[in-house]
Write a protein that holds these residues in place. Structure first.
Motif, PDB file in Angstrom:
ATOM      1  N   PHE A   1     -35.582 -19.260  18.239  1.00 22.83           N
ATOM      2  CA  PHE A   1     -34.174 -19.215  17.835  1.00 22.83           C
ATOM      3  C   PHE A   1     -33.450 -18.048  18.508  1.00 22.83           C
ATOM      4  CE2 PHE A   1     -30.760 -17.799  14.996  1.00 22.83           C
ATOM      5  CZ  PHE A   1     -30.045 -18.980  14.830  1.00 22.83           C
TER       6      PHE A   1
ATOM      7  N   ASP B   1     -33.138 -18.871  22.419  1.00 17.09           N
ATOM      8  CA  ASP B   1     -32.123 -19.894  22.717  1.00 17.09           C
ATOM      9  C   ASP B   1     -31.893 -20.740  21.470  1.00 17.09           C
ATOM     10  OD1 ASP B   1     -30.446 -21.823  23.684  1.00 17.09           O
ATOM     11  OD2 ASP B   1     -31.718 -22.422  25.367  1.00 17.09           O
ATOM     12  N   LYS B   2     -30.786 -20.502  20.790  1.00 16.16           N
ATOM     13  CA  LYS B   2     -30.479 -21.210  19.546  1.00 16.16           C
ATOM     14  C   LYS B   2     -30.393 -22.725  19.751  1.00 16.16           C
ATOM     15  CE  LYS B   2     -27.833 -17.345  17.590  1.00 16.16           C
ATOM     16  NZ  LYS B   2     -26.511 -16.938  17.056  1.00 16.16           N
ATOM     17  N   SER B   3     -29.990 -23.139  20.926  1.00 11.53           N
ATOM     18  CA  SER B   3     -29.799 -24.570  21.170  1.00 11.53           C
ATOM     19  C   SER B   3     -31.100 -25.356  21.165  1.00 11.53           C
ATOM     20  CB  SER B   3     -29.091 -24.778  22.521  1.00 11.53           C
ATOM     21  OG  SER B   3     -29.897 -24.288  23.593  1.00 11.53           O
ATOM     22  N   ASN B   4     -32.234 -24.648  21.339  1.00 12.49           N
ATOM     23  CA  ASN B   4     -33.535 -25.316  21.364  1.00 12.49           C
ATOM     24  C   ASN B   4     -34.151 -25.485  19.979  1.00 12.49           C
ATOM     25  OD1 ASN B   4     -33.786 -25.870  24.088  1.00 12.49           O
ATOM     26  ND2 ASN B   4     -34.651 -23.861  24.566  1.00 12.49           N
TER      27      ASN B   4
ATOM     28  N   SER C   1     -33.391 -26.780  16.064  1.00 16.59           N
ATOM     29  CA  SER C   1     -32.486 -27.496  15.159  1.00 16.59           C
ATOM     30  C   SER C   1     -32.571 -26.927  13.748  1.00 16.59           C
ATOM     31  CB  SER C   1     -32.860 -28.988  15.130  1.00 16.59           C
ATOM     32  OG  SER C   1     -34.130 -29.161  14.523  1.00 16.59           O
ATOM     33  N   HIS C   2     -31.594 -27.269  12.937  1.00 17.18           N
ATOM     34  CA  HIS C   2     -31.596 -26.832  11.543  1.00 17.18           C
ATOM     35  C   HIS C   2     -32.799 -27.418  10.793  1.00 17.18           C
ATOM     36  CE1 HIS C   2     -27.316 -26.050  12.523  1.00 17.18           C
ATOM     37  NE2 HIS C   2     -27.493 -25.016  11.703  1.00 17.18           N
TER      38      HIS C   2
ATOM     39  N   ASN D   1     -41.617 -27.331  24.712  1.00 24.49           N
ATOM     40  CA  ASN D   1     -40.956 -26.492  25.716  1.00 24.49           C
ATOM     41  C   ASN D   1     -41.902 -25.843  26.724  1.00 24.49           C
ATOM     42  OD1 ASN D   1     -37.942 -26.249  24.799  1.00 24.49           O
ATOM     43  ND2 ASN D   1     -39.146 -26.051  22.918  1.00 24.49           N
TER      44      ASN D   1
END
Length: 372
Positions: A100, A103-106, A108-109, A299
């Protein structure tokens, strides 16, 4: 692995845990790393990696059978189960947090939420199944310790026939669409429970010393060779949908291969490097929790190996082997650091304090659950 009662630690079993986890990393490299998917079916490259996958396919079965083989000689303690949950939570939340911040975009909630409930949300299918198995282990131990050997032997044989042999045979018929026992080809708590009972039977009633090492190696090789030959045969005649039937965890050949390895390694005893072997053995679960974490798998693992498939055959093999070893070693080092961190934080002492310095062994007596 906890200290066994009335017996010494079998160092060969620790070696098998290390080998089994290395085999699991290899299997994940071939599958999650998309090596097989990127190779042409039927090519010599594909056949090599397909065969390699078969020879490591029994690793998960080995790990669960070891649990029973050792567990029948130990007490299943509340502290042990809590420590397992803490280790899983440590990596689930820790890896998610690191990802997180990178890279927050990788992330999800849903992944963030699930990281706090890794067992209930099946972040790791094996851990979820294993956790359920461990809760039932005291019941299995009580039964095996109190039922006569002949009856337990018949039960074990019946389970192997029904859940492995017959279950596999039915895969060739239309009825294969039904999974009456919810085995899910071995990806289930029920299958791990079956393996635990098999391992416990061998640990309790089988004199493993009578088995010759070379015969166990030969048995393992033959079981894997039969599975490979089956795959190649069905692929050659265009029946690809059936080619992997003997490669599944519930397959009798894969089950037998795991048993052969258990009997082989349970007879191994070494004095040199014993502390190192135990240290590496204790870190095996951490290797799994790190490299097969959803974020790491999607990833890193899934992207590394596929880059090698465009190279020559020899380069592909060398790069795959070296990367597998690197993943295993790096994950082991990380978990050894985690173990030392837990000791520094006196996690075990805190658990003992919370549990009022009592092991609180779960025991089944006269049909009732008692704690003491």
């Amino acid at each position: 692995m906890e200290k066994e009662k009335n017996s010494i630690r079998i160092i060969g079993v620790d070696l098998l845990k290390i080998l089994a986890m290395l085999m699991i990393v290899t299997s994940h490299a071939i599958n999650h790393g998309s090596i097989l998917k990127s190779l042409e079916v039927g090519s010599y490259r594909y056949q090599f990696f397909s065969a390699w996958e078969v020879f490591v396919a029994c690793a998960v079965n080995c790990y669960a059978i070891i649990s029973g083989f050792v567990g029948i000689k130990t007490e299943i303690k509340v502290k042990r189960i809590i420590k397992l949950w803490m280790e899983v939570l440590f990596y689930s939340v820790g890896i998610t947090a690191i990802a997180f911040f990178i890279d927050k975009s990788n992330v999800s909630h849903t992944q963030i939420y699930n990281s706090f409930f890794p067992i209930m949300t099946e972040r790791y299918w094996y851990i979820t199944a294993y956790f359920g198995m461990m809760l039932l282990a005291p019941l299995f131990n009580h039964a095996i310790n109190n039922i006569e050997k002949k009856k337990i032997k018949k039960i074990v044989i019946a389970m192997m026939l029904i859940f492995s042999v017959i279950f596999t045979i039915l895969k060739f018929f239309p009825i294969s669409a039904y999974d009456a026992f919810k085995l899910n080809n071995g990806y289930s708590m029920l299958w791990l429970c079956i393996l635990y009972i098999i391992g416990a039977y061998f640990g309790k009633h089988v004199e493993v010393k009578k088995f010759k090492g070379y015969k166990m190696i030969l048995g393992y090789v033959i079981m894997c060779a039969i599975t490979v030959g089956f795959e190649f045969l069905f692929e050659s005649i265009g029946l690809n949908n059936y080619s992997k039937i003997l490669s599944r965890y519930t397959s009798p050949t894969i089950l037998a291969a795991a048993i052969f390895l258990l009997l082989l390694f349970s007879n191994i005893n070494i004095n040199r490097l014993k502390k190192f072997v135990v240290l590496m053995s204790n870190a095996t679960l951490g290797v799994y929790l790190i490299h097969d974490n959803e974020i790491v798998r999607n990833n890193i693992v899934s992207k590394i190996f596929i880059n090698y498939t465009g190279n020559s055959f020899i380069q592909l093999i060398i790069q795959t082997v070296l990367t597998i070893l690197a993943i295993y070693c790096i994950c082991s080092i990380i978990d050894i650091i985690r173990i030392k961190l837990f000791k520094l934080l006196r996690i075990e002492y805190l658990l003992d304090t919370i549990l009022k310095n009592k092991s609180k062994t779960i025991q089944y007596e006269d049909g009732e659950v008692q704690r003491r």
